[in-house]
Write a protein that holds these residues in place. Structure first.
Motif, PDB file in Angstrom:
ATOM      1  N   THR A   1     -33.714  -6.033  33.531  1.00 34.52           N
ATOM      2  CA  THR A   1     -32.725  -4.990  33.263  1.00 34.52           C
ATOM      3  C   THR A   1     -33.109  -3.646  33.864  1.00 34.52           C
TER       4      THR A   1
ATOM      5  N   SER B   1     -27.792 -10.350  37.564  1.00 34.39           N
ATOM      6  CA  SER B   1     -28.902 -10.603  36.647  1.00 34.39           C
ATOM      7  C   SER B   1     -30.227 -10.398  37.376  1.00 34.39           C
ATOM      8  N   SER B   2     -30.138  -9.791  38.572  1.00 38.17           N
ATOM      9  CA  SER B   2     -31.334  -9.466  39.354  1.00 38.17           C
ATOM     10  C   SER B   2     -31.012  -8.217  40.173  1.00 38.17           C
TER      11      SER B   2
ATOM     12  N   SER C   1     -30.802 -11.993  30.878  1.00 35.34           N
ATOM     13  CA  SER C   1     -31.863 -11.705  31.847  1.00 35.34           C
ATOM     14  C   SER C   1     -32.545 -10.382  31.507  1.00 35.34           C
TER      15      SER C   1
ATOM     16  N   PHE D   1     -24.893  -5.175  34.349  1.00 32.93           N
ATOM     17  CA  PHE D   1     -26.092  -6.015  34.353  1.00 32.93           C
ATOM     18  C   PHE D   1     -26.116  -6.947  33.144  1.00 32.93           C
ATOM     19  N   ALA D   2     -26.509  -8.204  33.398  1.00 29.67           N
ATOM     20  CA  ALA D   2     -26.494  -9.249  32.364  1.00 29.67           C
ATOM     21  C   ALA D   2     -27.783  -9.253  31.561  1.00 29.67           C
ATOM     22  N   SER D   3     -28.000  -8.180  30.818  1.00 30.09           N
ATOM     23  CA  SER D   3     -29.204  -8.118  29.989  1.00 30.09           C
ATOM     24  C   SER D   3     -29.150  -9.131  28.854  1.00 30.09           C
TER      25      SER D   3
ATOM     26  N   ARG E   1     -35.076 -15.382  27.758  1.00 29.98           N
ATOM     27  CA  ARG E   1     -33.641 -15.352  28.034  1.00 29.98           C
ATOM     28  C   ARG E   1     -32.881 -14.423  27.089  1.00 29.98           C
TER      29      ARG E   1
END
Length: 338
Positions: free
Chosen positions: A204, A178-179, A200, A195-197, A285
């Motif tokens: 992205t 997420s980073s 977060s 990636f945890a778009s 978020r």
């Protein structure tokens, strides 16, 4: 990488947090999970991932590898995996054995997605990690150790310890982030990256750029492969979808308020009950969430693809009513099929 990818050019997958509903049980959640997985397989979804969280009253997938086995046993072709296993919570050998077992039971269908966050609060992290004293800073070393159990040629220091089952098996390893940290590491190692778009969104594009810029070809991948997580809540009308989305919004709000809860029913006029600060937190978020009718979803998914140039999208939908959740995933599959 081209600038004209269309939705029907890429694969699409499911991220399931195995939601425990208000008034429901974990047993109910697992029934719904298997039902959704069986429908997702029929609708053409590529993979079905479950996530490790702990001390969360609304998420049933804490024993992630066990639930993966349940889903894989009840389906026949869809890939099943972790999105992800939080590696610092575990001894790498244990994860190698668990996923070696899964791959032996369901050959060619298992993915191992790895994260370095605890997937919980600090007190629970201590309960999980008290013997290891790991805070995630040794994630690269843990990853090296884990990969060596599958392929001892990668690191000879682990050759005297064998993962049985596990050694010699080809289980795709993904890094989740997420980073930028895992993005860069995945690129340097030539691994696929997710990636945890979905929680977060502001990081992205930077993380994807860093992954692609850092990428070194490997035996695993010759070119970068990026999957992006996205919340998608679809219904027949924009209004209905926005109503359904209030369950997800309440879940995040309760996390902000340090009061995690089961997934709550949707409510009307939720926005009127929020402070300006809470509205800002929600926007930061889940601001990239895609909510609406099929027409709205199609436009916004294409815009998201234009921005990210993702190779695959993995869709999360925290919807209280199971039939409405199925309908949402069916609408999304129809859009991707074009």
């Amino acid at each position: 990488m081209t600038d004209n990818k269309r939705l029907n050019d890429i694969k699409y997958s499911v991220l399931d947090l195995a939601p425990i509903l208000e008034g429901g049980t974990a047993a109910d959640a697992f029934k719904n999970t298997l039902d959704l997985a069986q429908h997702a397989e029929k609708w053409g979804y590529n993979r079905y991932w479950l996530a490790e969280h702990h001390n969360m009253p609304g998420i049933a997938s804490s024993a992630t590898s066990v639930v993966i086995g349940h889903v894989a046993a009840g389906t026949s072709s869809i890939r099943v995996g972790s999105g992800g296993i939080m590696l610092p919570n575990h001894a790498p050998l244990v994860i190698a054995e668990q996923f070696g077992t899964l791959e032996s039971l369901f050959p060619g269908r298992i993915d191992l997605g790895l994260g370095r966050a605890p997937g919980t609060d600090q007190v629970t992290a201590y309960a999980l990690r008290r013997e290891r004293r790991s805070d995630g800073q040794d994630f690269p070393e843990q990853l090296d150790e884990l990969r060596a159990y599958f392929n001892p040629e990668l690191d000879s220091q682990y050759r005297s310890v064998k993962a049985v089952p596990g050694e010699g098996l080809n289980i795709p390893i993904w890094l989740l982030g997420s980073s930028g940290y895992s993005a860069q590491l995945a690129g340097q190692l030539g691994l696929p990256f997710s990636f945890a778009s979905h929680f977060s969104p502001e990081n992205t594009l930077g993380a994807l750029k860093l992954y692609r810029r850092s990428f070194q070809p490997s035996e695993v991948l010759q070119e970068p492969y990026a999957m992006v997580g996205v919340n998608v809540i679809a219904a027949e009308t924009d209004e209905e979808a926005e109503f359904l989305a209030t369950s997800m919004q309440q879940q995040f709000l309760n996390l902000f308020r340090n009061n995690p809860s089961p997934l709550l029913p949707p409510v009307k006029n939720l926005e009127n009950q929020l402070s300006e600060y809470e509205k800002m937190l929600l926007g930061s978020r889940i601001g990239s969430s895609i909510v609406g009718s099929p027409e709205t979803i199609k436009i916004k998914l294409q815009q998201f693809l234009d921005e990210t140039q993702a190779d695959e999208m993995i869709v999360n939908a925290q919807i209280f009513d199971h039939k409405a959740r199925l309908k949402s995933f069916e609408i999304v599959s129809d859009i991707f099929k074009g």
